[in-house]
Write a protein that holds these residues in place. Structure first.
Motif, PDB file in Angstrom:
ATOM      1  N   ASN A 134       0.781  -1.140  -0.009  1.00  0.00           N
ATOM      2  CA  ASN A 134      -0.095  -0.094  -0.048  1.00  0.00           C
ATOM      3  C   ASN A 134       0.911   1.241   0.112  1.00  0.00           C
ATOM      4  N   ASN A 135       1.783   1.306   0.799  1.00  0.00           N
ATOM      5  CA  ASN A 135       2.405   2.745   0.893  1.00  0.00           C
ATOM      6  C   ASN A 135       3.331   2.775  -0.440  1.00  0.00           C
ATOM      7  N   LEU A 136       3.888   1.738  -0.750  1.00  0.00           N
ATOM      8  CA  LEU A 136       4.920   2.054  -2.226  1.00  0.00           C
ATOM      9  C   LEU A 136       3.853   2.324  -3.451  1.00  0.00           C
ATOM     10  N   ALA A 149      13.709   2.030   1.062  1.00  0.00           N
ATOM     11  CA  ALA A 149      14.975   2.329   1.871  1.00  0.00           C
ATOM     12  C   ALA A 149      16.261   1.879   1.118  1.00  0.00           C
ATOM     13  N   LEU A 150      16.192   0.925   0.539  1.00  0.00           N
ATOM     14  CA  LEU A 150      17.456   0.084  -0.045  1.00  0.00           C
ATOM     15  C   LEU A 150      17.320   0.367  -1.497  1.00  0.00           C
ATOM     16  N   ASP A 151      16.490   0.867  -2.126  1.00  0.00           N
ATOM     17  CA  ASP A 151      16.200   1.039  -3.601  1.00  0.00           C
ATOM     18  C   ASP A 151      17.366   1.983  -4.063  1.00  0.00           C
ATOM     19  N   ALA A 178      15.772   9.088  -4.229  1.00  0.00           N
ATOM     20  CA  ALA A 178      15.623   7.990  -3.491  1.00  0.00           C
ATOM     21  C   ALA A 178      14.502   8.165  -2.170  1.00  0.00           C
ATOM     22  N   PHE A 179      14.648   7.192  -1.319  1.00  0.00           N
ATOM     23  CA  PHE A 179      13.753   7.332  -0.433  1.00  0.00           C
ATOM     24  C   PHE A 179      14.568   6.972   1.009  1.00  0.00           C
ATOM     25  N   ASP A 180      14.372   7.594   2.299  1.00  0.00           N
ATOM     26  CA  ASP A 180      14.875   7.491   3.453  1.00  0.00           C
ATOM     27  C   ASP A 180      16.406   8.010   3.620  1.00  0.00           C
TER      28      ASP A 180
HETATM   29  C1  BGC Z   1       9.527   1.870   3.583  1.00  0.00           C
HETATM   30  C2  BGC Z   1       9.157   0.596   4.294  1.00  0.00           C
HETATM   31  C3  BGC Z   1       9.987  -0.719   3.862  1.00  0.00           C
HETATM   32  C4  BGC Z   1      11.368  -0.122   3.731  1.00  0.00           C
HETATM   33  C5  BGC Z   1      12.165  -1.217   3.023  1.00  0.00           C
HETATM   34  C6  BGC Z   1      10.951   2.145   3.423  1.00  0.00           C
HETATM   35  O1  BGC Z   1      10.881   3.335   2.833  1.00  0.00           O
HETATM   36  O2  BGC Z   1       8.561   2.932   4.342  1.00  0.00           O
HETATM   37  O3  BGC Z   1       7.703   0.091   4.218  1.00  0.00           O
HETATM   38  O4  BGC Z   1       9.991  -1.999   4.384  1.00  0.00           O
HETATM   39  O5  BGC Z   1      11.442   0.925   3.246  1.00  0.00           O
HETATM   40  O6  BGC Z   1      13.518  -1.163   3.223  1.00  0.00           O
END
Ligand code: BGC
Length: 326
Positions: A182-184, A238-240, A261-263
């Motif tokens: 859902n979040n993604l 987060a790891l993408d 990116a994210f995070d």
């Molecule tokens: C998401 C998490 C996900 C994590 C994976 C974060 O950006 O919010 O839902 O499990 O990335 O590395």
């Protein structure tokens, strides 16, 4: 001794031993560790909560855990952390079932998918166990509250950041953790809704990394091969971003491709510092864990809590737009 008898004894021992090993490694692989019974928990703490993360060793979920542990100490909560070794919807929902069976006082979990998570979250509620969703909401379920990012808004902010940085002209490839989380999905939707306003921004491919850095790198190589026209990547979990940066650097394309990116994991921030990742959306996983536990305690005490608790968002850059070298 009769030879047959010896044979059967040895065979039985082998079967028992191998069954034991199978069980041991199966449990280990799942990190099935709801180890404390309701009675034991009552003896030592006010409440017994379980936090279930998408992956046990994922650095993002470790940050959620740190926040949850801090709040647990403050409120005399016995907190257990469990999660699949690698993301797996079936294992994740089984862990929720296990927490229900262990009669914990409260559960914190992501609401990753409607079909699989709604029944089990609703089951916990019907057994009198409050559930708070963190990081990923499940509005349709009977969960008590949500703590986490407004994911649609986060996706929109990344869409705006990309449009601004590329002057409204880009061929984009997306690496998204899980296609049906859902979040993604909300992040991707927010992103697409913004770039729809820019006729010269086009998404040419989207692949899933299974939230794994290695798979994110592999999918990036593939997309670079199949779509050499790509000028920007968007990594939604987060790891993408780290995996994308690895592949883009290896292909020696870091000058030509902007990565979003994210995070703010340590490695991501180093890549931002080195200008290998152009921008990243900072979420507040520590805060999610902290607030999640605190709100569960309030619920246990019969105090009303807000249903939606959004944590803050910020797009982080090394260079802001306008400072980009021509
Ligand atoms: C998401 C998490 C996900 C994590 C994976 C974060 O950006 O919010 O839902 O499990 O990335 O590395």
């Amino acid at each position: 001794m009769n030879k047959n008898l010896v044979f059967y004894i040895v065979l039985s021992v082998c079967i028992v031993v191998s069954f034991g090993f199978t069980c041991f490694y199966f449990m280990k692989a799942l990190n099935y560790t709801v180890t404390v019974t309701a009675e034991q928990a009552k003896l030592s703490h006010d409440y017994h909560f379980v936090l279930i993360g998408q992956e046990f060793d994922n650095p993002y979920h470790k940050k959620v855990l740190e926040g949850a542990q801090t709040a647990a100490k403050e409120h005399d909560v016995l907190l257990e952390f469990i999660g699949p070794k690698q993301t797996n919807i079936d294992e994740h929902t089984k862990l929720i079932e296990m927490a229900i069976a262990a009669r914990v006082d409260g559960i914190l979990t992501q609401g990753l998918t409607n079909r699989e998570f709604k029944p089990v979250i609703d089951k916990a509620i019907s057994k009198g166990i409050p559930v708070i969703t963190i990081d990923t909401d499940l509005e349709d379920s009977r969960r008590v509250a949500y703590v986490g990012t407004n994911n649609y808004e986060a996706g929109k902010q990344m869409g705006e950041a990309l449009a601004e940085a590329t002057n409204g002209e880009a061929k984009v490839a997306i690496v998204t953790g899980i296609l049906y989380a859902n979040n993604l999905m909300e992040r991707v939707q927010g992103f697409l809704d913004v770039i729809e306003n820019y006729p010269d921004i086009e998404v040419v491919a989207m692949e899933s990394s299974n939230i794994s850095q290695i798979q994110a790198a592999e999918k990036t190589y593939q997309m670079l091969r199949n779509h050499p026209e790509v000028t920007a990547f968007f990594g939604t979990s987060a790891l993408d971003g780290i995996g994308i940066a690895q592949a883009v650097t290896k292909a020696n394309l870091q000058e030509d491709i902007l990565i979003f990116a994210f995070d703010d994991l340590e490695e991501t921030m180093e890549l931002v510092e080195q200008e290998k990742i152009f921008a990243t959306l900072k979420q507040e996983p520590y805060e999610m864990g902290y607030q999640g536990v605190s709100l569960l305690v309030q619920t246990m005490k019969g105090q009303p809590i807000p249903k939606i608790n959004y944590t803050s968002l910020e797009v982080l850059y090394k260079k802001r737009v306008g400072e980009i070298d021509e």
